[in-house]
Design an enzyme around this catalytic site. Structure first.
Site, PDB file in Angstrom:
ATOM      1  N   ILE A  93     -40.484  82.510 -16.455  1.00  0.00           N
ATOM      2  CA  ILE A  93     -41.077  83.902 -16.124  1.00  0.00           C
ATOM      3  C   ILE A  93     -42.642  83.573 -15.940  1.00  0.00           C
ATOM      4  CG2 ILE A  93     -41.482  86.355 -17.035  1.00  0.00           C
ATOM      5  CD1 ILE A  93     -38.632  85.926 -18.693  1.00  0.00           C
ATOM      6  N   PRO A  94     -42.900  83.537 -14.723  1.00  0.00           N
ATOM      7  CA  PRO A  94     -44.236  83.081 -14.511  1.00  0.00           C
ATOM      8  C   PRO A  94     -45.506  84.122 -14.623  1.00  0.00           C
ATOM      9  CG  PRO A  94     -43.324  83.656 -12.462  1.00  0.00           C
ATOM     10  CD  PRO A  94     -42.100  84.100 -13.482  1.00  0.00           C
ATOM     11  N   CYS A  95     -45.786  84.490 -16.124  1.00  0.00           N
ATOM     12  CA  CYS A  95     -46.806  85.435 -16.551  1.00  0.00           C
ATOM     13  C   CYS A  95     -48.076  84.836 -16.112  1.00  0.00           C
ATOM     14  CB  CYS A  95     -46.584  85.758 -18.051  1.00  0.00           C
ATOM     15  SG  CYS A  95     -46.506  84.098 -18.861  1.00  0.00           S
ATOM     16  N   HIS A  96     -48.232  83.669 -15.868  1.00  0.00           N
ATOM     17  CA  HIS A  96     -49.660  82.850 -15.395  1.00  0.00           C
ATOM     18  C   HIS A  96     -49.876  83.462 -13.999  1.00  0.00           C
ATOM     19  CE1 HIS A  96     -46.919  80.157 -13.839  1.00  0.00           C
ATOM     20  NE2 HIS A  96     -47.704  79.880 -12.706  1.00  0.00           N
TER      21      HIS A  96
END
Length: 189
Positions: free
Chosen positions: A142-145
């Site tokens: 889950i690419p929160c970056h």
């Protein structure tokens, strides 16, 4: 660490070119991902302090594939993690919507907290969106970056190294955040 065909619970610590990373999984999918640390022991400690993380190291085939993908990502390759099964049992509907919207962002694609909130059906909640992403149990998958503050600012990041880690991950994806380097700030005339 033998591969198995059925999904079982377990965990793994892997060495990548950017440091030691860790994952943990349940029978349903990935439950934890630890971003790079300097030592295997630090990652192991972080993983095992979470409830539901099994001491088993037997790896289902999808975990073997995920480990290879994480290593490829750490080496700078464009990797799509959208097909990785994720077990988010116990996560509230708001966070599920935010995580689902974030998973739709591809390699090198960014958006703002406010825009992600809107895409998730929760317009006007950028701070709550940031808080949800700060509690993300499986960063990278889950690419929160890839979520930035308004005005293209880096925003927060709860992983080890904070915003510097976020900026490095984005740079690996070809995304530059912030002002240009001093040498390019002006033409100097």
């Amino acid at each position: 660490m033998k591969p198995t065909s059925e999904i079982t619970a377990g965990h793994a610590v892997l060495e990548t070119v950017i440091g030691f990373m860790g994952i943990a999984w349940s029978e349903k999918g990935l439950i934890r991902l630890c971003l790079p640390e300097r030592s295997r022991e630090a990652v192991e400690r972080r993983l095992l302090r979470h409830p539901g993380v099994s001491a088993s190291t037997d790896q289902p085939s999808w975990v073997v594939d995920l480990i290879a993908s994480i290593k490829a990502y750490a080496a700078g390759e464009d990797v799509d993690f959208s097909g990785v099964p994720v077990d988010l049992d116990g996560v509230d509907d708001f966070r599920l919507a935010i995580y689902d919207a974030a998973r739709k962002l591809g390699f090198g694609e960014t958006t703002t907290y406010g825009e992600l909130a809107k895409r998730a059906g929760h317009a006007g909640l950028p701070r709550e969106t940031g808080a949800a992403l700060g509690a993300n149990p499986v960063p990278l998958v889950i690419p929160c970056h890839r979520i930035l503050a308004a005005g293209g600012k880096i925003g927060g990041f709860s992983a080890p190294g904070g915003s510097a880690t976020k900026e490095k991950m984005l740079a690996m994806e070809g995304v530059r955040v912030g002002p240009p380097p001093a040498a390019q700030a002006s033409f100097g005339f």
